[in-house]
Write a protein that holds these residues in place. Structure first.
Motif, PDB file in Angstrom:
ATOM      1  N   THR A   1    -111.153  47.604  59.569  1.00 65.91           N
ATOM      2  CA  THR A   1    -112.223  48.397  60.178  1.00 65.91           C
ATOM      3  C   THR A   1    -112.611  49.559  59.278  1.00 65.91           C
ATOM      4  O   THR A   1    -113.802  49.846  59.087  1.00 65.91           O
ATOM      5  N   ILE A   2    -111.636  50.230  58.711  1.00 71.83           N
ATOM      6  CA  ILE A   2    -111.905  51.326  57.767  1.00 71.83           C
ATOM      7  C   ILE A   2    -112.735  50.829  56.600  1.00 71.83           C
ATOM      8  O   ILE A   2    -113.717  51.463  56.182  1.00 71.83           O
ATOM      9  N   LEU A   3    -112.371  49.655  56.076  1.00 69.91           N
ATOM     10  CA  LEU A   3    -113.054  49.133  54.895  1.00 69.91           C
ATOM     11  C   LEU A   3    -114.458  48.630  55.203  1.00 69.91           C
ATOM     12  O   LEU A   3    -115.298  48.541  54.296  1.00 69.91           O
ATOM     13  N   GLN A   4    -114.737  48.282  56.438  1.00 69.75           N
ATOM     14  CA  GLN A   4    -116.100  47.920  56.806  1.00 69.75           C
ATOM     15  C   GLN A   4    -116.938  49.153  57.110  1.00 69.75           C
ATOM     16  O   GLN A   4    -118.140  49.188  56.817  1.00 69.75           O
ATOM     17  N   MET A   5    -116.331  50.187  57.692  1.00 69.29           N
ATOM     18  CA  MET A   5    -117.075  51.368  58.127  1.00 69.29           C
ATOM     19  C   MET A   5    -117.430  52.310  56.979  1.00 69.29           C
ATOM     20  O   MET A   5    -118.542  52.848  56.935  1.00 69.29           O
ATOM     21  N   MET A   6    -116.500  52.545  56.073  1.00 80.55           N
ATOM     22  CA  MET A   6    -116.644  53.640  55.112  1.00 80.55           C
ATOM     23  C   MET A   6    -117.627  53.362  53.962  1.00 80.55           C
ATOM     24  O   MET A   6    -118.440  54.212  53.630  1.00 80.55           O
ATOM     25  N   PRO A   7    -117.581  52.188  53.306  1.00 82.20           N
ATOM     26  CA  PRO A   7    -118.463  51.997  52.153  1.00 82.20           C
ATOM     27  C   PRO A   7    -119.910  51.754  52.584  1.00 82.20           C
ATOM     28  O   PRO A   7    -120.159  51.112  53.615  1.00 82.20           O
ATOM     29  N   PRO A   8    -120.895  52.227  51.814  1.00 81.98           N
ATOM     30  CA  PRO A   8    -122.282  51.840  52.063  1.00 81.98           C
ATOM     31  C   PRO A   8    -122.483  50.357  51.747  1.00 81.98           C
ATOM     32  O   PRO A   8    -121.681  49.755  51.023  1.00 81.98           O
ATOM     33  N   ASP A   9    -123.549  49.770  52.286  1.00 79.80           N
ATOM     34  CA  ASP A   9    -123.768  48.326  52.145  1.00 79.80           C
ATOM     35  C   ASP A   9    -123.780  47.879  50.681  1.00 79.80           C
ATOM     36  O   ASP A   9    -123.224  46.825  50.351  1.00 79.80           O
ATOM     37  N   HIS A  10    -124.409  48.657  49.821  1.00 75.63           N
ATOM     38  CA  HIS A  10    -124.569  48.206  48.431  1.00 75.63           C
ATOM     39  C   HIS A  10    -123.258  48.292  47.642  1.00 75.63           C
ATOM     40  O   HIS A  10    -123.167  47.760  46.533  1.00 75.63           O
ATOM     41  N   LEU A  11    -122.228  48.955  48.211  1.00 73.69           N
ATOM     42  CA  LEU A  11    -120.941  49.079  47.528  1.00 73.69           C
ATOM     43  C   LEU A  11    -119.845  48.249  48.180  1.00 73.69           C
ATOM     44  O   LEU A  11    -118.737  48.169  47.649  1.00 73.69           O
ATOM     45  N   ARG A  12    -120.133  47.638  49.323  1.00 70.76           N
ATOM     46  CA  ARG A  12    -119.064  47.042  50.109  1.00 70.76           C
ATOM     47  C   ARG A  12    -118.316  45.953  49.352  1.00 70.76           C
ATOM     48  O   ARG A  12    -117.087  45.859  49.433  1.00 70.76           O
ATOM     49  N   GLY A  13    -119.029  45.104  48.624  1.00 76.20           N
ATOM     50  CA  GLY A  13    -118.358  44.027  47.897  1.00 76.20           C
ATOM     51  C   GLY A  13    -117.375  44.557  46.878  1.00 76.20           C
ATOM     52  O   GLY A  13    -116.254  44.052  46.757  1.00 76.20           O
ATOM     53  N   ARG A  14    -117.763  45.605  46.145  1.00 73.94           N
ATOM     54  CA  ARG A  14    -116.873  46.159  45.129  1.00 73.94           C
ATOM     55  C   ARG A  14    -115.677  46.875  45.740  1.00 73.94           C
ATOM     56  O   ARG A  14    -114.542  46.742  45.257  1.00 73.94           O
ATOM     57  N   VAL A  15    -115.913  47.621  46.814  1.00 72.93           N
ATOM     58  CA  VAL A  15    -114.798  48.295  47.481  1.00 72.93           C
ATOM     59  C   VAL A  15    -113.829  47.268  48.057  1.00 72.93           C
ATOM     60  O   VAL A  15    -112.600  47.395  47.928  1.00 72.93           O
ATOM     61  N   LEU A  16    -114.353  46.229  48.678  1.00 76.37           N
ATOM     62  CA  LEU A  16    -113.500  45.200  49.251  1.00 76.37           C
ATOM     63  C   LEU A  16    -112.790  44.380  48.174  1.00 76.37           C
ATOM     64  O   LEU A  16    -111.709  43.840  48.413  1.00 76.37           O
ATOM     65  N   SER A  17    -113.386  44.304  46.981  1.00 76.94           N
ATOM     66  CA  SER A  17    -112.689  43.608  45.899  1.00 76.94           C
ATOM     67  C   SER A  17    -111.470  44.401  45.448  1.00 76.94           C
ATOM     68  O   SER A  17    -110.444  43.824  45.080  1.00 76.94           O
ATOM     69  N   VAL A  18    -111.562  45.738  45.480  1.00 70.09           N
ATOM     70  CA  VAL A  18    -110.390  46.564  45.177  1.00 70.09           C
ATOM     71  C   VAL A  18    -109.302  46.292  46.211  1.00 70.09           C
ATOM     72  O   VAL A  18    -108.119  46.113  45.882  1.00 70.09           O
ATOM     73  N   ASN A  19    -109.704  46.245  47.478  1.00 67.69           N
ATOM     74  CA  ASN A  19    -108.739  45.916  48.532  1.00 67.69           C
ATOM     75  C   ASN A  19    -108.147  44.527  48.317  1.00 67.69           C
ATOM     76  O   ASN A  19    -106.947  44.323  48.520  1.00 67.69           O
ATOM     77  N   SER A  20    -108.984  43.573  47.894  1.00 68.55           N
ATOM     78  CA  SER A  20    -108.482  42.220  47.658  1.00 68.55           C
ATOM     79  C   SER A  20    -107.419  42.205  46.568  1.00 68.55           C
ATOM     80  O   SER A  20    -106.436  41.465  46.654  1.00 68.55           O
ATOM     81  N   ILE A  21    -107.620  43.026  45.539  1.00 63.56           N
ATOM     82  CA  ILE A  21    -106.618  43.114  44.475  1.00 63.56           C
ATOM     83  C   ILE A  21    -105.309  43.653  45.034  1.00 63.56           C
ATOM     84  O   ILE A  21    -104.222  43.155  44.725  1.00 63.56           O
ATOM     85  N   PHE A  22    -105.398  44.683  45.868  1.00 67.20           N
ATOM     86  CA  PHE A  22    -104.190  45.243  46.458  1.00 67.20           C
ATOM     87  C   PHE A  22    -103.485  44.194  47.319  1.00 67.20           C
ATOM     88  O   PHE A  22    -102.257  44.070  47.279  1.00 67.20           O
ATOM     89  N   ILE A  23    -104.271  43.443  48.112  1.00 64.04           N
ATOM     90  CA  ILE A  23    -103.673  42.424  48.973  1.00 64.04           C
ATOM     91  C   ILE A  23    -103.013  41.338  48.131  1.00 64.04           C
ATOM     92  O   ILE A  23    -101.889  40.899  48.402  1.00 64.04           O
ATOM     93  N   SER A  24    -103.727  40.881  47.088  1.00 56.30           N
ATOM     94  CA  SER A  24    -103.162  39.841  46.232  1.00 56.30           C
ATOM     95  C   SER A  24    -101.905  40.345  45.537  1.00 56.30           C
ATOM     96  O   SER A  24    -100.912  39.627  45.418  1.00 56.30           O
ATOM     97  N   THR A  25    -101.956  41.610  45.078  1.00 53.84           N
ATOM     98  CA  THR A  25    -100.793  42.172  44.413  1.00 53.84           C
ATOM     99  C   THR A  25     -99.612  42.210  45.374  1.00 53.84           C
ATOM    100  O   THR A  25     -98.484  41.868  45.006  1.00 53.84           O
ATOM    101  N   SER A  26     -99.871  42.610  46.615  1.00 49.46           N
ATOM    102  CA  SER A  26     -98.777  42.698  47.579  1.00 49.46           C
ATOM    103  C   SER A  26     -98.265  41.316  47.976  1.00 49.46           C
ATOM    104  O   SER A  26     -97.056  41.107  48.088  1.00 49.46           O
TER     105      SER A  26
END
Length: 426
Positions: free
Chosen positions: A347-372
């Motif tokens: 929910t935080i990751l959907q709410m906080m980034p603006p639409d034009h940045l969401r893919g890049r912000v979520l890709s950072v999260n994806s890296i963290f998830i994959s790393t974990s």
């Protein structure tokens, strides 16, 4: 910002996000994908462990997927912000399906008879690495697309249902995978995987194309990626939330070594392994269904810290257990606590980034998830090989609890945030 959709349902409607047809297609497709990948992971991991009896082989499977994923995920977020997200998902699924077909061919008795153990391992690792490459583009596209299929005020509800679908797949996947492997063998299990991936592709085709919201002309790829990284670094709640996920699962994750516990510690076989793999998802599914009606966002940061601490304690109990029922119960609790943190973080990751940045912000999260997850699998396999399976789990749970205390001491101001109110006012 969001797709055209039916009028927003009244507050308190637990099925609000599901009333949007394209969102239903997306999460049902992800449900099928989770089942398929989980069946494949169980079948391959158990087969390789029976062949080698080496926990390190299980850890290397996680590493083989994680490294390509991490290498391309940031660029995958950049592409998701600048291309049709549906098309990216379909191309990635086609690549994964091709890899699964190759893996099925590789395990045919006639083909496998002509392969050495080294060649078989190399083939499996190569396909898993290809999956990591494809998922580096798929994951940010799927996450970013979700934000365009429901209105902003339904993000928490949508995150809960998305997590519910994933957890339901994580329940069925291990059960199907364990018993399918035991009854039908490796190759037939992989045929089922291919069929499920094809069904997911058909579900994604029912979603309308989603072109980018805005494209900054003249901006280099590096400038684009840097913009997403800077946003994550400046947003303390995003940075800390994904860091908690990274380190808790990196040290506390036990999924990769469950074949060792099933075979050597608890001595319960492939069917028991399926139960252990399903247990976290059972706890998670029950919890996220409750969260669709009772969102955990009013005291989000406090709830997140409690959830991650509960996850660490559950893993501690699992490491000490010597019976199937207690081990399954502990894993069930770990899934329940983890699902709370997933819903809050999503929910935080959907709410906080603006639409034009969401893919890049979520890709950072994806890296963290994959790393974990994937590097966590490598860490778990390596630690089990060095310290023994039980001792490595106990060490990991202790490190998880220590990290929660450290983050809590550095993030006191986040305890006052009311994200439920921000969602309504945003």
């Amino acid at each position: 910002m969001s797709a055209s959709a039916p009028e927003t349902p009244a507050s308190g409607d637990a099925f609000a996000a599901l009333r949007h047809a394209e969102y239903r297609h997306l999460i049902f497709g992800n449900f099928l994908f989770t089942i398929a990948i989980t069946i494949q992971e169980i079948a391959i991991a158990y087969e390789l462990y029976l062949i080698t009896r080496d926990p390190l082989v299980l850890g290397l499977l996680g590493l083989a997927e994680a490294l390509p994923f991490i290498a391309v995920a940031l660029y995958g977020g950049h592409v998701a912000d600048r291309r049709d997200k549906r098309r990216i998902i379909l191309l990635a699924l086609g690549f994964i399906l091709t890899g699964s077909l190759f893996l099925t061919w590789l395990t045919l008795p006639a083909v496998r008879a002509g392969l050495s153990q080294t060649a078989l391992l190399a083939g499996c690792y190569g396909v898993v690495a290809a999956f990591g490459l494809a998922r580096g583009f798929q994951a940010p596209a799927v996450s970013a697309l979700r934000g365009f299929l429901v209105p902003r005020e339904l993000y928490a509800n949508a995150s809960a249902w998305s997590s519910s679908a994933g957890q339901a797949g994580s329940i069925l996947g291990p059960v199907i995978g364990g018993f399918l492997y035991a009854g039908a063998g490796l190759t037939r299990s992989l045929v089922v995987v291919c069929a499920l991936l094809l069904l997911q592709s058909l579900m994604v085709l029912r979603i309308r194309p989603r072109p980018p919201v805005a494209v900054a002309h003249g901006e280099s790829v590096w400038q684009s990626l840097s913009e997403g990284l800077r946003f994550v670094w400046r947003s303390k709640i995003i940075l800390y939330s994904i860091s908690l996920d990274l380190f808790s699962v990196l040290f506390g994750g036990v999924v990769a070594v469950l074949p060792v516990f099933a075979e050597d510690v608890l001595q319960i076989g492939a069917g028991g392994l399926g139960i252990l793999r399903a247990a976290p998802a059972i706890g998670a599914l029950v919890t996220v269904l409750l969260l669709t009606r009772y969102p955990p966002m009013r005291h989000a940061w406090r709830n997140l810290l409690i959830a991650v601490a509960g996850f660490g304690l559950s893993i501690l109990v699992f490491g000490l257990s010597r019976t199937l029922w207690l081990s399954a119960l502990a894993l069930c609790a770990s899934g329940a606590f983890d699902s709370i943190s997933v819903v809050i973080r999503s929910t935080i990751l959907q709410m906080m980034p603006p639409d034009h940045l969401r893919g890049r912000v979520l890709s950072v999260n994806s890296i963290f998830i994959s790393t974990s997850n994937e590097l966590g699998a490598f860490q778990a396999g390596t630690s089990a090989a060095v310290f023994g399976a039980t001792r490595s789990v106990l060490i990991g749970s202790g490190l998880t609890l220590a990290i929660v205390v450290w983050v809590w001491r550095r993030s006191g101001e986040l305890l006052r945030l009311r994200l439920d109110r921000d969602a309504r006012d945003g």
